[in-house]
Design a protein around this motif. Structure first.
Motif, PDB file in Angstrom:
ATOM      1  N   LEU A  61       0.820  -1.224   0.000  1.00  0.00           N
ATOM      2  CA  LEU A  61       0.000   0.000   0.000  1.00  0.00           C
ATOM      3  C   LEU A  61       0.844   1.260   0.000  1.00  0.00           C
ATOM      4  O   LEU A  61       0.330   2.342  -0.303  1.00  0.00           O
ATOM      5  N   SER A  62       2.125   1.123   0.352  1.00  0.00           N
ATOM      6  CA  SER A  62       2.971   2.317   0.388  1.00  0.00           C
ATOM      7  C   SER A  62       3.120   2.931  -0.985  1.00  0.00           C
ATOM      8  O   SER A  62       3.251   4.160  -1.115  1.00  0.00           O
ATOM      9  N   GLY A  63       3.089   2.116  -2.042  1.00  0.00           N
ATOM     10  CA  GLY A  63       3.164   2.667  -3.388  1.00  0.00           C
ATOM     11  C   GLY A  63       1.952   3.506  -3.710  1.00  0.00           C
ATOM     12  O   GLY A  63       2.078   4.606  -4.276  1.00  0.00           O
ATOM     13  N   ILE A  64       0.759   2.991  -3.338  1.00  0.00           N
ATOM     14  CA  ILE A  64      -0.463   3.779  -3.570  1.00  0.00           C
ATOM     15  C   ILE A  64      -0.447   5.054  -2.734  1.00  0.00           C
ATOM     16  O   ILE A  64      -0.841   6.136  -3.194  1.00  0.00           O
ATOM     17  N   ILE A  65       0.030   4.929  -1.509  1.00  0.00           N
ATOM     18  CA  ILE A  65       0.107   6.112  -0.648  1.00  0.00           C
ATOM     19  C   ILE A  65       1.082   7.136  -1.221  1.00  0.00           C
ATOM     20  O   ILE A  65       0.830   8.351  -1.197  1.00  0.00           O
ATOM     21  N   SER A  66       2.197   6.668  -1.764  1.00  0.00           N
ATOM     22  CA  SER A  66       3.180   7.588  -2.361  1.00  0.00           C
ATOM     23  C   SER A  66       2.593   8.291  -3.570  1.00  0.00           C
ATOM     24  O   SER A  66       2.801   9.511  -3.757  1.00  0.00           O
ATOM     25  N   VAL A  67       1.860   7.565  -4.419  1.00  0.00           N
ATOM     26  CA  VAL A  67       1.232   8.197  -5.587  1.00  0.00           C
ATOM     27  C   VAL A  67       0.192   9.213  -5.137  1.00  0.00           C
ATOM     28  O   VAL A  67       0.087  10.320  -5.705  1.00  0.00           O
ATOM     29  N   ASN A  68      -0.572   8.880  -4.111  1.00  0.00           N
ATOM     30  CA  ASN A  68      -1.572   9.820  -3.600  1.00  0.00           C
ATOM     31  C   ASN A  68      -0.909  11.071  -3.037  1.00  0.00           C
ATOM     32  O   ASN A  68      -1.393  12.199  -3.247  1.00  0.00           O
ATOM     33  N   ARG A  69       0.224  10.896  -2.328  1.00  0.00           N
ATOM     34  CA  ARG A  69       0.938  12.045  -1.792  1.00  0.00           C
ATOM     35  C   ARG A  69       1.508  12.926  -2.911  1.00  0.00           C
ATOM     36  O   ARG A  69       1.483  14.140  -2.839  1.00  0.00           O
ATOM     37  N   TRP A  70       2.021  12.259  -3.973  1.00  0.00           N
ATOM     38  CA  TRP A  70       2.555  13.017  -5.111  1.00  0.00           C
ATOM     39  C   TRP A  70       1.444  13.799  -5.806  1.00  0.00           C
ATOM     40  O   TRP A  70       1.631  14.962  -6.191  1.00  0.00           O
ATOM     41  N   PHE A  71       0.280  13.169  -5.964  1.00  0.00           N
ATOM     42  CA  PHE A  71      -0.826  13.871  -6.603  1.00  0.00           C
ATOM     43  C   PHE A  71      -1.296  15.052  -5.743  1.00  0.00           C
ATOM     44  O   PHE A  71      -1.673  16.112  -6.263  1.00  0.00           O
ATOM     45  N   GLY A  72      -1.259  14.872  -4.417  1.00  0.00           N
ATOM     46  CA  GLY A  72      -1.602  15.998  -3.545  1.00  0.00           C
ATOM     47  C   GLY A  72      -0.612  17.133  -3.677  1.00  0.00           C
ATOM     48  O   GLY A  72      -1.008  18.326  -3.657  1.00  0.00           O
ATOM     49  N   ASP A  73       0.672  16.825  -3.824  1.00  0.00           N
ATOM     50  CA  ASP A  73       1.667  17.889  -4.031  1.00  0.00           C
ATOM     51  C   ASP A  73       1.438  18.602  -5.351  1.00  0.00           C
ATOM     52  O   ASP A  73       1.634  19.833  -5.458  1.00  0.00           O
ATOM     53  N   VAL A  74       1.013  17.824  -6.383  1.00  0.00           N
ATOM     54  CA  VAL A  74       0.725  18.463  -7.671  1.00  0.00           C
ATOM     55  C   VAL A  74      -0.477  19.392  -7.541  1.00  0.00           C
ATOM     56  O   VAL A  74      -0.488  20.524  -8.060  1.00  0.00           O
ATOM     57  N   CYS A  75      -1.512  18.934  -6.850  1.00  0.00           N
ATOM     58  CA  CYS A  75      -2.705  19.769  -6.683  1.00  0.00           C
ATOM     59  C   CYS A  75      -2.408  20.999  -5.844  1.00  0.00           C
ATOM     60  O   CYS A  75      -3.030  22.064  -6.051  1.00  0.00           O
ATOM     61  N   ASN A  76      -1.504  20.896  -4.888  1.00  0.00           N
ATOM     62  CA  ASN A  76      -1.167  22.024  -4.032  1.00  0.00           C
ATOM     63  C   ASN A  76      -0.014  22.862  -4.578  1.00  0.00           C
ATOM     64  O   ASN A  76       0.469  23.761  -3.894  1.00  0.00           O
ATOM     65  N   TRP A  77       0.453  22.526  -5.772  1.00  0.00           N
ATOM     66  CA  TRP A  77       1.477  23.296  -6.477  1.00  0.00           C
ATOM     67  C   TRP A  77       2.747  23.426  -5.628  1.00  0.00           C
ATOM     68  O   TRP A  77       3.370  24.496  -5.545  1.00  0.00           O
ATOM     69  N   LYS A  78       3.143  22.307  -4.985  1.00  0.00           N
ATOM     70  CA  LYS A  78       4.396  22.340  -4.235  1.00  0.00           C
ATOM     71  C   LYS A  78       5.585  22.532  -5.174  1.00  0.00           C
ATOM     72  O   LYS A  78       6.566  23.185  -4.822  1.00  0.00           O
ATOM     73  N   ASN A  79       5.517  21.921  -6.359  1.00  0.00           N
ATOM     74  CA  ASN A  79       6.528  22.115  -7.406  1.00  0.00           C
ATOM     75  C   ASN A  79       5.802  22.656  -8.635  1.00  0.00           C
ATOM     76  O   ASN A  79       5.171  21.903  -9.363  1.00  0.00           O
ATOM     77  N   PRO A  80       5.876  23.948  -8.897  1.00  0.00           N
ATOM     78  CA  PRO A  80       5.089  24.535 -10.001  1.00  0.00           C
ATOM     79  C   PRO A  80       5.411  23.918 -11.353  1.00  0.00           C
ATOM     80  O   PRO A  80       4.518  23.754 -12.191  1.00  0.00           O
ATOM     81  N   VAL A  81       6.691  23.554 -11.592  1.00  0.00           N
ATOM     82  CA  VAL A  81       7.036  22.981 -12.896  1.00  0.00           C
ATOM     83  C   VAL A  81       6.314  21.652 -13.101  1.00  0.00           C
ATOM     84  O   VAL A  81       5.743  21.394 -14.168  1.00  0.00           O
TER      85      VAL A  81
END
Length: 1095
Positions: free
Chosen positions: A900-920
């Motif tokens: 499940l850590s892989g799914i959790i990591s993808v979810n965390r990455w998608f949250g960073d994308v939605c929150n514009w943590k890395n604009p590029v």
């Protein structure tokens, strides 16, 4: 030997005559031998019951050949034939006569554009040539109706065609054969009665030209005699061409082997299959010494090889670089006290290191000097080499004894350059008399390495002990230098096991074992009639109890209390060939909860039941029950008829299942029981068991620690056991074994044990058991083809004090793929035979049957000589893998969390994308999203291309060695001592009451957490169901109105617009986001669940 293909019938064939029917016949091709059945006109479900017999050469290897059975439609009146289907049956599925069963095969296409359907029923078996029922008698040949064979084909059964054969048919092109009974002017066909059909000879042979002065009947008789006298068989280049009018000779080529091997022992029993040898060692030689933890033994013995503590490398796999195969030092000449390399010798073992032995074969003796007192002698032979002595058994009063015994002396332990062989007369009172000796200089001893033929023994004249001259008597001996590849190695008396006596002599030798053939016995209890209870004032509460050996199963009590009860229940047992037990069936009445009365019983031998290969129903039968109890054998009742009660049963032996005798996680064989259903092997597994290093002392011997180690390997039905190396912590076995692989997704298990049965004459119930040293598992699918893996595997064992390294096992493993296409085809097939999916067992049935199968295998292997002990078999088959363990529960929990850590990591990455943590990254994701919206056909190709690139990237980090026991994954390094003590506790528990109460409370706390998680999952599911269930009328009203509005809006709005708006809303900038939960989340959490209805 003869191969018999009995063509029974066919079903639902493809119509080919343009009138909705067909006139089918069957043609069988085996090793360029062709034979065919008669033609059945106008029938899509023909019945032939026709035996086709072929010559089977015992010398050749037929395991990788095929029997091709083709079905054709015979065209009329224009000669020809149309293809209706074919079946290719591997010869590895052939059984002996008496074991054959009727089997249906689905007809297959020959070309891609063929239209084929239907099934064909066959029986295929091997029969000896001496079988009197195999060939037809001369008097059994009778004319057949014209419809049974093509009208334009002359037959030896229709003599009226023989007179006109030279003019009506073109002259057949046949080879001229010179025989004593053939005239020079006549041309005869070489035939074999192995190709004669037992039911009809008319369609298997062409016309044999005979002199014209014979009558038709004489010609027919002469043809039959000629067929029986010439023991030849019809080849494919001698058979009639379609429509089977003439015989044409076509060059035949011997079958070639696609895979070649440089050594004959690469495949045991299959000299025709050869594989390429490759030697790949990717890593430098590992250090011989391994870091180890100071041992803590039960006998308080300090390991003399204990080293410094390096826990980082303690449990890791190590690379080794042994001298294997072509790297062996060749030669064997012995000069002085050293060994000299001379010419290069071929050897059969290419995955082990070479070990030289001096072999002495003592065959027999003759004309020995008799004793002066008794006039006879009690001779025996003593072989002496330095400090080592070996002796044969003695014979009483025999002047010409025969021993035929082999002695072997390891090259590393030879301390002399002279071999002495003494013949002595055993004296019961005083010193044994010397009858003579033979002396060999080791410099003159020849060297033999298989596949050289065995060295022929020679007669030697006995010399006087002082060398004063020749004595009366001769002895036959053979002395040679060889390796462990020698045929005499396994049965030889080894000098390093000189002190072993009694039954221990057999237990030190290497042996190969085969697991018994296991069957599932299915007993379908349907009903019973006329059940009369002992107390006729009450209606019986009847159930059926069945027993096979120590397996006892019962049906449920019939709910209707009647004299004609019905159950229709299946009882499944495990049975092993040869069938020694019987099925004992009894009908019992539940008189009292603690008392059952037997109303009748019956017993059956297991070999009387039908063997079923598929899901076709078996015919049921009624069986009369025998009266049981007092009065059943009274004199006045013996002449009565059988007891009137009877039972209705459907019993069969299931051949379509694989009988599980090991855990499905480590399964090594997936083939069904019936050999007819086996597929051809896809590869060859070769394992070289080199030796072990750094073993810990397992027992006390002469006030010091000692280990007598041997190794056991199990794959499929084949078990191997190396010889026992006595009193050493670094044994060297260097034995190589081979297995056929039918599925690469299997596991080979190797275990190392300490032999505790040395020098013990009789084993009592309280005798010592072979100690476990460690175990290694290797999954074949993780091995690359044609690569040699040479590694040192840590032997890890879990003790009550924690995980402990018991040493290292050095192996050389090679997996060779025979066919890449078959290998790829295997990955698309089910893991188990199809019967496991058509008629699956319940989970409880699988566990119970597996336990019974393991018990039967352990009992049968313990009866071998030398026995493979029960404790060894149970350890190799993981008999206690189903027991509860807190440690394993934690390990499995963290395995799930790692997934499940892989799914959790993808979810965390998608949250960073939605929150514009890395604009590029967020901008690139927006661009990719817009591209996929405007070009939706790129979604799936992009997904699969992404997985392809990930796979290529991960290829750089692929494993370089097979996986091994992982202590971190097993949660064995940081486990609590009390949890280990609980894991090693017996069932039921043998611990004090307070400890059992503490563990029960701990289990309750863990179960409480699991209960909470399961309850939360159920709550979310019930809320989802509550959306439309009107449990909350307001929430359901709001949702259905929203659904109506959404349906109208989605209907009038293009899907791309909806997807674009939804995607941009999810990816919106944090400036447009709120920290409060969303409206859909708030609505969902307010929906009712059924938790308020629980107590």
């Amino acid at each position: 030997m003869k191969l018999v293909v009995e063509v029974i019938d066919a079903h639902d064939l493809m119509p080919r005559d343009g009138e909705g029917s067909a006139s089918p016949f069957v043609e069988v091709d085996f090793e360029n031998q062709l034979s065919k059945t008669r033609t059945v006109p106008k029938n899509l479900n023909p019945i032939w019951n026709h035996k086709l017999i072929f010559h089977l050469d015992d010398i050749k290897n037929h395991r990788y050949k095929y029997i091709e059975v083709s079905v054709y439609h015979e065209r009329r009146p224009i000669p020809g034939r149309n293809f209706l289907g074919r079946v290719r049956i591997p010869c590895s599925n052939i059984v002996k006569k008496g074991e054959e069963v009727y089997q249906r095969f689905q007809l297959e296409k020959k070309w891609f554009s063929s239209f084929v359907k239907g099934e064909i029923g066959l029986k295929i078996y091997i029969s000896p040539e001496s079988d009197p029922n195999l060939y037809p008698q001369k008097s059994s040949i009778h004319p057949t109706p014209k419809s049974s064979s093509p009208s334009n084909i002359p037959s030896i059964e229709n003599p009226e065609h023989l007179d006109n054969s030279p003019t009506s048919l073109p002259a057949p092109e046949v080879s001229n054969l010179d025989t004593p009974k053939a005239s020079n002017s006549s041309e005869e066909l070489k035939t074999d009665n192995s190709a004669i059909s037992a039911a009809d000879q008319s369609s298997s042979f062409s016309v044999v030209e005979k002199p014209g002065n014979l009558t038709p009947s004489e010609q027919a008789t002469e043809s039959v005699q000629h067929i029986e006298e010439k023991s030849q068989f019809i080849f494919k280049h001698q058979v009639m061409q379609q429509p089977v009018i003439s015989i044409r000779k076509r060059p035949g080529f011997p079958p070639t082997n696609q895979h070649q091997v440089d050594h004959p022992r690469a495949i045991h029993g299959h000299p025709g299959v050869q594989l390429p040898m490759q030697h790949q060692v990717d890593h430098p030689r590992a250090m011989h010494g391994h870091p180890g933890v100071q041992p803590q033994m039960q006998h308080q013995v300090d390991h003399p090889r204990a080293m410094q503590n390096h826990p980082k490398d303690e449990y890791e796999l190590k690379d080794t670089n042994p001298q294997l195969g072509e790297q062996w030092p060749r030669g064997g000449g012995y000069v002085g006290r050293g060994w000299m390399n001379s010419d290069r010798y071929a050897s059969t073992y290419d995955l082990v290191e070479q070990m030289f032995y001096l072999y002495v074969r003592v065959v027999k003796s003759k004309d020995l000097q008799p004793s002066v007192l008794t006039g006879s002698c009690d001779p025996y032979v003593e072989v002496k080499l330095g400090n080592y002595k070996g002796r044969t058994k003695h014979f009483e009063k025999k002047m010409n004894p025969e021993w035929n015994q082999v002695f072997s002396f390891s090259k590393d332990r030879i301390q002399s350059s002279v071999l002495e062989v003494y013949v002595k007369d055993k004296d019961m009172m005083g010193r044994d008399d010397n009858l003579g000796r033979v002396v060999f200089d080791l410099n003159e001893v020849p060297t033999r390495v298989p596949p050289d033929s065995p060295l022929a023994p020679q007669w030697y004249r006995l010399d006087d002990r002082r060398g004063e001259g020749k004595l009366r008597g001769e002895i036959m001996l053979a002395v040679w230098m060889g390796t462990q590849a020698d045929e005499a190695f396994s049965d030889a008396w080894h000098a390093d096991a000189a002190f072993v006596h009694g039954e221990g002599v057999m237990s030190v030798r290497s042996k190969v074992y085969v697991s018994p053939k296991l069957w599932y016995l299915r007993v379908n209890v349907i009903e019973a009639q006329d059940i009369i209870p002992n107390d006729q004032s009450r209606l019986p509460e009847v159930f059926v109890k069945a027993q096979v050996g120590n397996q006892v199963l019962k049906t449920d009590i019939c709910p209707a209390r009647t004299a004609n009860p019905m159950w229709n229940e299946d009882l499944v047992f495990v049975a092993a060939e040869p069938f020694e037990e019987q099925l004992v069936l009894s009908i019992e009445d539940r008189v009292h909860p603690m008392k059952d009365e037997v109303l009748g019983r019956i017993s059956f031998p297991l070999n009387t039941f039908e063997k079923r290969l598929d899901h076709r129903p078996v015919h049921s039968r009624w069986f009369n029950l025998e009266k049981f109890g007092f009065g059943s054998l009274e004199v006045d009742r013996r002449k009565e008829l059988k007891f009137s009660s009877r039972v209705h049963l459907r019993v069969c032996l299931e051949g379509g299942y694989h009988v599980l005798d090991e855990s499905t996680m480590y399964i090594s064989d997936q083939r069904p029981t019936a050999r007819q259903l086996w597929k051809p092997p896809v590869g060859i597994l070769e394992v070289g068991i080199l030796g072990a290093e750094g073993l810990l002392p397992m027992k006390m011997k002469d006030s010091r620690g000692s280990t007598d180690a041997y190794c056991v390997a199990k794959y499929g039905q084949k078990w191997v056991r190396t010889r026992t190396i006595l009193d050493t912590f670094s044994p060297k076995w260097n034995e190589q074994y081979t297995w056929e692989v039918y599925d690469p997704c299997t596991v080979i298990t190797l275990g190392v044990f300490d032999n505790c049965y040395l020098g013990v004459e009789k084993q009592g119930p309280g005798a010592a058991r072979d100690s476990r040293i460690g175990k290694v598992r290797i999954r074949l699918s993780t091995l690359e083809s044609h690569r040699i893996y040479t590694h040192s595997y840590p032997l890890l064992v879990l003790h009550p004090s924690g995980v402990k390294k018991m040493g290292e096992l050095q192996l050389a493993v090679r997996f060779t793929s025979l066919s890449l296409a078959n290998m790829i085809h295997t990955y698309g097939h089910p893991l188990l035979p199809k019967m496991h999916y058509l008629h699956p067992f319940t989970v409880n049935q699988v566990d119970n049957l597996r336990y019974q199968a393991m018990s039967i295998v352990a009992i049968r292997l313990a009866r071998a000589e030398p026995p493979l002990r029960k404790e060894v078999v149970e350890y190799m088959l993981d008999v206690d893998s189903h027991m509860w363990s807190m440690r394993r529960s934690k390990a499995n929990f963290f395995r799930i969390m790692s997934l499940l850590s892989g799914i959790i990591s993808v979810n965390r990455w998608f949250g960073d994308v939605c929150n514009w943590k890395n604009p590029v990254t967020s901008v690139l994701v927006h661009i990719l999203f817009l591209i996929l919206i405007w070009y939706p056909e790129l979604i799936l190709p992009t997904l699969f291309l992404y997985m392809f690139l990930i796979g290529l990237w991960n290829y750089r980090f692929r494993p370089r060695h097979p996986p091994h026991m992982d202590t971190k994954l097993s949660w064995a390094e940081s486990v609590h001592p009390d949890e280990l003590d609980e894991e090693f506790d017996t069932f039921p528990t043998s611990r004090p009451q307070d400890i059992a109460r503490m563990r029960y409370d701990r289990l309750r706390s863990v179960a409480g957490r699991i209960q909470t998680v399961v309850g939360d999952i159920a709550t979310q599911g019930e809320r989802l169901q509550g959306v439309l269930s009107w449990r909350d009328p307001r929430a359901t009203s709001l949702f259905i109105m929203f659904s109506l509005f959404a349906a109208v809006m989605l209907y009038v709005t293009p899907f791309r617009v909806v997807a674009l708006v939804a995607g941009l809303y999810m990816l919106r900038h944090p400036r447009f986001r709120s920290k409060m939960p969303s409206v859909p989340s708030n609505f969902f959490k307010r929906l009712p669940a059924r938790t308020d209805s629980m107590l």
